[in-house]
Design an enzyme around this catalytic site. Sequence first.
Site, mmCIF file in Angstrom:
data_model
loop_
_atom_site.group_PDB
_atom_site.id
_atom_site.type_symbol
_atom_site.label_atom_id
_atom_site.label_comp_id
_atom_site.label_asym_id
_atom_site.label_seq_id
_atom_site.Cartn_x
_atom_site.Cartn_y
_atom_site.Cartn_z
ATOM 1 N N ARG A 156 -32.787 -2.043 -46.720
ATOM 2 C CA ARG A 156 -33.019 -2.563 -45.375
ATOM 3 C C ARG A 156 -31.864 -2.112 -44.493
ATOM 4 O O ARG A 156 -30.875 -1.563 -44.959
ATOM 5 C CB ARG A 156 -33.177 -4.090 -45.361
ATOM 6 N N GLY A 157 -32.061 -2.334 -43.196
ATOM 7 C CA GLY A 157 -31.124 -1.814 -42.216
ATOM 8 C C GLY A 157 -31.695 -0.530 -41.640
ATOM 9 O O GLY A 157 -32.097 0.369 -42.384
ATOM 10 N N ALA A 158 -31.748 -0.444 -40.308
ATOM 11 C CA ALA A 158 -32.451 0.667 -39.667
ATOM 12 C C ALA A 158 -31.984 2.039 -40.129
ATOM 13 O O ALA A 158 -32.806 2.875 -40.528
ATOM 14 C CB ALA A 158 -32.332 0.534 -38.145
ATOM 15 N N ASP A 165 -32.519 -2.473 -34.464
ATOM 16 C CA ASP A 165 -33.595 -1.805 -35.173
ATOM 17 C C ASP A 165 -34.388 -0.884 -34.257
ATOM 18 O O ASP A 165 -35.001 0.076 -34.718
ATOM 19 C CB ASP A 165 -34.526 -2.837 -35.816
ATOM 20 N N GLN A 168 -29.388 -12.590 -44.718
ATOM 21 C CA GLN A 168 -28.682 -11.323 -44.861
ATOM 22 C C GLN A 168 -27.191 -11.475 -44.561
ATOM 23 O O GLN A 168 -26.357 -10.797 -45.164
ATOM 24 C CB GLN A 168 -29.282 -10.265 -43.926
ATOM 25 N N ASN A 187 -33.447 -6.681 -32.560
ATOM 26 C CA ASN A 187 -32.566 -6.865 -33.717
ATOM 27 C C ASN A 187 -33.027 -8.113 -34.461
ATOM 28 O O ASN A 187 -33.953 -8.802 -34.042
ATOM 29 C CB ASN A 187 -31.109 -6.984 -33.262
ATOM 30 N N LYS A 188 -32.374 -8.407 -35.556
ATOM 31 C CA LYS A 188 -32.765 -9.541 -36.385
ATOM 32 C C LYS A 188 -32.908 -10.799 -35.534
ATOM 33 O O LYS A 188 -32.099 -11.077 -34.652
ATOM 34 C CB LYS A 188 -31.742 -9.761 -37.496
ATOM 35 N N ARG A 238 -42.538 -0.426 -42.538
ATOM 36 C CA ARG A 238 -42.050 -1.496 -41.660
ATOM 37 C C ARG A 238 -42.184 -1.010 -40.225
ATOM 38 O O ARG A 238 -41.765 0.108 -39.918
ATOM 39 C CB ARG A 238 -40.598 -1.878 -41.978
#
Length: 397
Positions: free
Chosen positions: A56-58, A302, A261, A312-313, A121
């Site tokens: 995970r993570g762009a 993201d 996270q 973003n998150k 995703r």
Amino acid sequence: MNLDLGNLPRTIWVEKSEGGPVVGFVDQRLLPDDLALVRTADWREVVDAVKTLAVRGAPAIGVAGAAAVMLAAFECAADESAANLVRQGDPEAGGGFGREGARADFDRRLEEAARVIAEARPTAVNLSWGVRRAVEAAQEARSAGKTAAEAAEALYGLAGALIAEDEAVNRRIGAHGAMLLREIADKRDGRGDAPEASRGIDGSSRVAAPVRQQGLNILTHCNAGSLATAFYGTALGVVYAAAQEGLINRVYADETRPVNQGARLTAWELARAGVPVTLQCDDMAASLMAEGKVDAVIVGADRIAANGDTANKVGTLGLAIMARHFQIPFYVAAPRSTIDCITKTGDDISIEERDSSEVLAEPLFGVTVRNPAFDVTPYALVTAIITEDGIWKPLEL
């Protein structure tokens, strides 16, 4: 501060084994309890890793997307080779796929695999960016008359290059961000001009009382560190670069509900790198700001729309609103590949809705669950966007 980035694992990599190329990655679902390194030669397992947040993570999923296309290319090339042997009358060769038009079948199957990978995703634009880079490289190789096997080898080289490129990009982001933090430290310590005034959400000029300490206190949300990239990080890359200059006192990490996270990844990563870190519940950020204990908020992204609106998150929007209220700089650190100039504003960003079990493990009768993975911060709440090319006001993008 004894910063030691050597304690951080490489998040994703490619290598050759006896059976062919493999993609390796840290299974982040198991952190912080278990640092598990996974290797796979199956592109479908990479897709599953992205979907289930093992990767995970762009920036990391952008690299993973390209690497998955590479594995698919090797699979399709092997099928084309088998089909050619069948056509040559080799009785030992497997039948089935590709008996007719093997070259066209390779291209078609690779494009289909790329479509599946890119859809793993929806919100992070880096995934489709990485897939597109790989598909374009394959098409270029095929147009030059390369065989399927040669095209697959070209993609292996591309995947390795993208991994190296990602780290280099992150280090440049870190250097630019450290310059910003140096300016904040100089202003706070009376070595520069006072920070530009920023009005609170009620129109008042409300400033948290400064807290004097050696170095700055940084608040972050989710994980935009080395684990979210091939190596080094975006938001935490700024922290690491600044820490090397002695500019960091402490990082406050939100737990980042519902998948945690921040608690599982950011706190683990910072502690492992030797950066002082304090973990807090998401709803403690406002009181921390009110106490004057935050000098800057730095988050990743993201997807950044053409006007600077940033996905973003989930929870990032609330931090941006609070930062504006308390006149705290709010920075977004992301590579240029995260900027989506086709998406005009944040209203056009597709927000991923994840499974309800992440919020409520066991269903309750009569209770529905809302679980958006991201929210959108309007550009007006973003002080600056830090990329590998420099520091930008949102509307300058």
